[in-house]
Design an enzyme around this catalytic site. Structure first.
Site, PDB file in Angstrom:
ATOM      1  N   ASP A 205       0.915  -1.184  -0.024  1.00 48.93           N
ATOM      2  CA  ASP A 205       0.144  -0.068   0.011  1.00 48.93           C
ATOM      3  C   ASP A 205       0.843   1.327  -0.026  1.00 48.93           C
ATOM      4  OD1 ASP A 205      -2.140  -1.468  -0.100  1.00 48.93           O
ATOM      5  OD2 ASP A 205      -3.141  -0.826   1.638  1.00 48.93           O
TER       6      ASP A 205
ATOM      7  N   CYS B 217       1.318  -8.465   5.244  1.00 46.47           N
ATOM      8  CA  CYS B 217       0.793  -6.745   5.097  1.00 46.47           C
ATOM      9  C   CYS B 217      -0.559  -6.646   4.572  1.00 46.47           C
ATOM     10  CB  CYS B 217       1.925  -6.127   4.113  1.00 46.47           C
ATOM     11  SG  CYS B 217       3.354  -5.912   5.013  1.00 46.47           S
ATOM     12  N   ASP B 218      -1.077  -5.388   4.490  1.00 44.42           N
ATOM     13  CA  ASP B 218      -2.173  -4.740   4.023  1.00 44.42           C
ATOM     14  C   ASP B 218      -3.334  -5.534   3.744  1.00 44.42           C
ATOM     15  OD1 ASP B 218      -0.682  -2.197   3.749  1.00 44.42           O
ATOM     16  OD2 ASP B 218       0.552  -3.104   2.347  1.00 44.42           O
TER      17      ASP B 218
ATOM     18  N   CYS C  67       5.100  -2.440   8.516  1.00 45.16           N
ATOM     19  CA  CYS C  67       5.625  -1.099   9.043  1.00 45.16           C
ATOM     20  C   CYS C  67       5.217  -0.912  10.449  1.00 45.16           C
ATOM     21  CB  CYS C  67       4.994   0.150   8.191  1.00 45.16           C
ATOM     22  SG  CYS C  67       5.461  -0.089   6.565  1.00 45.16           S
TER      23      CYS C  67
ATOM     24  N   GLU D 258      -6.563   4.616  -0.305  1.00 47.37           N
ATOM     25  CA  GLU D 258      -6.401   5.151   0.973  1.00 47.37           C
ATOM     26  C   GLU D 258      -5.919   6.455   0.879  1.00 47.37           C
ATOM     27  OE1 GLU D 258      -3.439   2.460   2.695  1.00 47.37           O
ATOM     28  OE2 GLU D 258      -4.980   0.995   3.096  1.00 47.37           O
TER      29      GLU D 258
ATOM     30  N   SER E  93      -5.112   4.911   5.288  1.00 44.40           N
ATOM     31  CA  SER E  93      -4.153   4.029   5.942  1.00 44.40           C
ATOM     32  C   SER E  93      -4.359   4.006   7.397  1.00 44.40           C
ATOM     33  CB  SER E  93      -2.748   4.482   5.239  1.00 44.40           C
ATOM     34  OG  SER E  93      -1.709   4.154   6.203  1.00 44.40           O
TER      35      SER E  93
END
Length: 551
Positions: free
Chosen positions: A78, A119-120, A191, A442, A468
């Site tokens: 993302d 992730c994401d 992250c 996002e 996000s």
């Protein structure tokens, strides 16, 4: 065994011939076949180390008597897709991931699944597939990234997004920005803050489809490898007992996950994803459930971006088990639910404890008395909107101001950086919803720009798109119905007054119904030339208020 339909009996001699072409032995063909969905790729930092995680999973499966069968799954970063056309493909990828796992599991008659994620949209897509296919399944993630260090301060990806505004304001040089971007993301892993990836991996643990530690053990720790091995061993127990996701996970399990969501101030994307996952699980879940649980769940942690603590800090403070045990004191955690550990949640939490009361506070002294996400309704959002309250400054919990309207993220982002947004404004970004985008992009770039331009304590943002998990500020997303479906957000004009009252859960457009009706008669849907997956998505996707599911 389920896989026997593809490998047992004289009629399956051709099938066995194909298995043997891949190197399978007669002994292996008598054992359970466990599909291992590997979302490794070389572009997402949360996934670049997943080969090692997968090898550990496979070792655990073999040790417990199974045969691992690895296959690949796509994934979008993302952060890299942010603020350009690429972000339109992120949410649709969730559906592709779920579909691809369903295809692989059903076509090859796997006995179980280990879903290796990070992730994401990969984690929610995998969870959707687990419930849809409904064979013994378990999730294991790659783990969170460590924070970076810049001039003695902890930094992360969001620090870089917000620094762009600082450069525009003259508070930071381009050379300093270059130095920051080189140290903000120092390791592999998802992250470092409680962004969407870490939010969903923590909730996978809270809901009971991942082992304790899944959401918080750092990506670079040896404990992550051991967790992967144990996950491989555990799937074999689930297969032997035929414990499928729908047998293990109930509405109570989802309510537990939502309570943890609220206590940690997770990403607003969790609302979208949990509803889509519940849809696959045949569990009735709507926006009102989130708000009901939010009203009675205190915020126990202030994690990046709402505070200074990282997900790694949360891990050392006791992780998800400590949060759930603390919440159980209020009776809002169902301790009798089953989990993939083979034990009840109560048994799982027996030895859990809070090791740092600053990172995880007690229910008696929380950061806030109500949860980190709120659902707003009103004349601007008749079907609901979502806001991350834990990341909103107290003075912005109530805000009334004139609308500055933009029909795309790019237009709004440019206006913010060009200093065309003034204190008190309400930035409205529309035609970015599931259908309108399409893909419900996002809005991390414009929200970060608002912070970087020093407007975080005076400007709100409202959109039918989404945010996000790194977004902070008075940012309200998922406004439904969206502009592309003729929702009230499509009728807003520059200068219209918008009233936001988060404590009272209100989002109102202060324009008379008579005036809105006049505008409605003149409104025409915007037509976009669409091709490929975005065209299919535009046709099939439903409202964000329903999880942006496809029907």
């Amino acid at each position: 065994m389920r896989s026997d339909k593809a490998k047992k009996g004289i009629e399956r001699a051709p099938h066995r011939s194909l298995f043997k072409a891949s190197g399978f032995t007669n002994d292996e063909l008598k054992r359970p076949l466990i599909g291992v969905a590997n979302s490794f790729n070389e572009i997402i930092p949360g996934h670049i180390h997943l080969r090692q995680i997968v090898e550990a999973v496979k070792a655990g499966i073999r040790e417990a008597g199974g045969v691992p069968v690895e296959f690949g799954v796509i994934g979008v970063c993302d952060g890299i897709a942010m603020n350009h056309e690429g972000m339109k493909y992120s949410l649709p990828s969730r559906e592709i991931i779920a579909d691809s796992i369903e295809i692989m599991a059903q076509a090859h008659a796997f006995d179980g699944l280990v879903l290796v994620t990070s992730c994401d949209k990969i984690t929610p897509g995998m969870l959707m597939a687990a419930f849809r296919v409904n064979i013994p399944s378990i999730i294991v993630a790659g783990g969170p990234m460590l924070t970076g260090l810049y001039k003695g301060k902890k930094v992360n990806l969001i620090s870089v997004f917000e620094a762009i505004g600082k450069v525009k304001r003259g508070e930071m040089s381009e050379e300093e920005l270059a130095e920051l971007e080189s140290c903000a993301c120092p390791t592999c892993g998802s992250c470092a803050g409680m962004f969407t990836a870490n939010s969903m991996n923590c909730l996978s643990e809270a809901i009971g489809l991942a082992l304790p530690g899944n959401g918080t053990i750092p990506a670079v720790f040896a404990d992550r490898i051991r967790l992967a091995k144990e996950t491989g061993r555990k799937i074999m127990e689930l297969v032997k007992k035929n414990l499928t996701p729908r047998k293990l996970i109930s509405k109570k399990s989802f309510e537990n996950a939502i309570a943890v969501d609220m206590a940690l101030g997770c990403s607003t994307n969790t609302v979208l994803h949990l509803m889509a996952i519940a849809h696959e699980a045949k569990v009735d879940l709507d926006l009102k459930t989130f708000d009901e649980i939010s009203r009675k769940t205190p915020v126990l942690a202030k994690l990046i971006p709402a505070g200074d603590h990282s997900v790694v800090d949360l891990h050392f403070a006791g992780g998800i088990p400590a949060v759930m045990k603390e919440l159980s004191k209020l009776g809002i955690i169902h301790l009798d639910v089953k989990t993939v550990t083979g034990k009840t949640l109560k048994e799982n939490l027996k030895n859990a404890e809070i090791l740092n009361r600053e990172v995880i506070r007690s229910v008696e002294e929380p950061y806030a008395k109500e949860g980190g996400i709120a659902i707003l309704y009103g004349t601007l959002a008749p079907e609901g909107a979502v806001v991350k309250t834990s990341a909103v400054l107290p003075k912005m919990l109530k805000h009334t101001g004139p609308a500055k309207v933009f029909d795309s993220e790019e237009e709004a982002y440019k206006a913010i950086l060009d200093k065309k947004i003034k204190p008190g404004d309400v930035v409205v970004i529309r035609y970015e919803g599931p259908k309108g985008g399409p893909g419900m992009r996002e809005m991390l770039s414009p929200t970060s720009a608002i912070i970087g331009m020093g407007l975080g304590d005076s400007v709100a943002l409202v959109t039918d798109g989404r945010f996000s998990g790194g977004t902070q500020g008075a940012c309200i997303g998922h406004v439904s119905p969206e502009a592309a479906e003729g929702g009230p957000i499509a009728l807003v004009k520059d200068g219209d007054i918008i009233e936001i009252d988060i404590p009272e859960r209100k989002l109102d457009l202060k324009v008379s119904e008579e005036e809105l009706e006049k505008r409605r008669k003149k409104w025409k849907p915007k037509k976009k030339k669409l091709e490929g997956i975005l065209k299919k998505y535009h046709i099939l996707v439903k409202s964000g208020a329903k999880g942006a599911i496809l029907e």
